[in-house]
Design a protein around this motif. Structure first.
Motif, PDB file in Angstrom:
ATOM      1  N   THR A 207      -5.139   7.315  -9.872  1.00  0.00           N
ATOM      2  CA  THR A 207      -4.590   6.702  -8.674  1.00  0.00           C
ATOM      3  C   THR A 207      -3.929   5.386  -9.040  1.00  0.00           C
ATOM      4  O   THR A 207      -4.316   4.722 -10.003  1.00  0.00           O
TER       5      THR A 207
ATOM      6  N   ALA B  68       2.439   1.634  -3.506  1.00  0.00           N
ATOM      7  CA  ALA B  68       1.462   2.115  -4.494  1.00  0.00           C
ATOM      8  C   ALA B  68       1.151   3.591  -4.289  1.00  0.00           C
ATOM      9  O   ALA B  68       1.021   4.340  -5.263  1.00  0.00           O
ATOM     10  N   SER B  69       1.074   4.040  -3.034  1.00  0.00           N
ATOM     11  CA  SER B  69       0.754   5.447  -2.807  1.00  0.00           C
ATOM     12  C   SER B  69       1.898   6.355  -3.265  1.00  0.00           C
ATOM     13  O   SER B  69       1.658   7.424  -3.819  1.00  0.00           O
TER      14      SER B  69
ATOM     15  N   GLY C 102       1.784   6.415  -6.972  1.00  0.00           N
ATOM     16  CA  GLY C 102       0.612   7.180  -7.385  1.00  0.00           C
ATOM     17  C   GLY C 102       0.851   8.673  -7.437  1.00  0.00           C
ATOM     18  O   GLY C 102       0.082   9.402  -8.072  1.00  0.00           O
ATOM     19  N   LEU C 103       1.905   9.152  -6.796  1.00  0.00           N
ATOM     20  CA  LEU C 103       2.226  10.583  -6.848  1.00  0.00           C
ATOM     21  C   LEU C 103       2.723  11.001  -8.227  1.00  0.00           C
ATOM     22  O   LEU C 103       2.825  12.187  -8.514  1.00  0.00           O
TER      23      LEU C 103
ATOM     24  N   ARG D 265       7.172  13.461  -3.023  1.00  0.00           N
ATOM     25  CA  ARG D 265       6.708  13.504  -1.632  1.00  0.00           C
ATOM     26  C   ARG D 265       7.648  14.359  -0.785  1.00  0.00           C
ATOM     27  O   ARG D 265       7.211  15.143   0.048  1.00  0.00           O
TER      28      ARG D 265
ATOM     29  N   GLU E  11       0.825  -1.202   0.000  1.00  0.00           N
ATOM     30  CA  GLU E  11       0.000   0.000   0.000  1.00  0.00           C
ATOM     31  C   GLU E  11       0.869   1.265   0.000  1.00  0.00           C
ATOM     32  O   GLU E  11       0.599   2.219  -0.729  1.00  0.00           O
ATOM     33  N   GLN E  12       1.936   1.265   0.800  1.00  0.00           N
ATOM     34  CA  GLN E  12       2.847   2.405   0.839  1.00  0.00           C
ATOM     35  C   GLN E  12       3.533   2.594  -0.516  1.00  0.00           C
ATOM     36  O   GLN E  12       3.659   3.717  -1.007  1.00  0.00           O
TER      37      GLN E  12
ATOM     38  N   GLU F 188      -3.496   1.644  -8.193  1.00  0.00           N
ATOM     39  CA  GLU F 188      -4.319   0.657  -7.508  1.00  0.00           C
ATOM     40  C   GLU F 188      -3.564  -0.636  -7.348  1.00  0.00           C
ATOM     41  O   GLU F 188      -2.707  -0.968  -8.164  1.00  0.00           O
TER      42      GLU F 188
END
Length: 144
Positions: free
Chosen positions: A70, A60-61, A64-65, A129, A57-58, A72
């Protein structure tokens, strides 16, 4: 995560084990089960990846930036499957890259071209980020 923490290493580099501290990630890497494979959907890419749920999840996020949509992850084979023939054959290749994500890692099971694209997306996402958090910190300090 500082960029210095980001390393591109081979999955068999450390006595057959990826250099990660997360037991759940290591367990996923060692699993022969197809259930351990998830799929990262990022723009037009469908990339098989293996990791624990939290680190995936981390990952992918951060990826996603670098996209308008997004990023997924799916725990099941997506409709249409994996389009790239090289990525479909990648599970038969013994050397797959491990991308460190905090104290865990993500194993990217893809052809070299798509491995490189995903790695670049992750690296660019980390930089984005960092810039976003730096700008927010500078703005907050200037408002005081």
């Amino acid at each position: 995560m500082p960029e210095a923490d980001l390393q591109h290493s081979e999955s068999g580099a450390d006595e057959g084990r990826p250099p990660v501290q997360c037991d759940a990630c290591r367990s996923a890497f060692e699993s022969d089960s197809r259930r351990a494979v998830s799929f990262l959907l990022l723009d037009h890419l469908t990339i098989p990846v293996v990791s624990c749920e939290d680190h995936l999840e981390q990952f992918a996020s951060v990826c996603g930036l670098t996209t308008e949509d997004t990023a997924e992850t799916l725990d099941h084979r997506p409709a249409g499957g994996v389009r790239c023939p090289g990525c479909r054959l990648a599970p038969h290749n013994s050397a797959q890259p491990v991308i460190p994500v905090r104290k865990g890692a993500v194993l990217v099971v893809a052809c070299p071209e798509h491995q490189s694209k995903v790695f670049q997306r992750f690296r660019t996402g980390l930089q984005t980020r960092h810039h976003l958090s730096s700008n927010v910190g500078a703005t907050t300090n200037s408002l005081r």
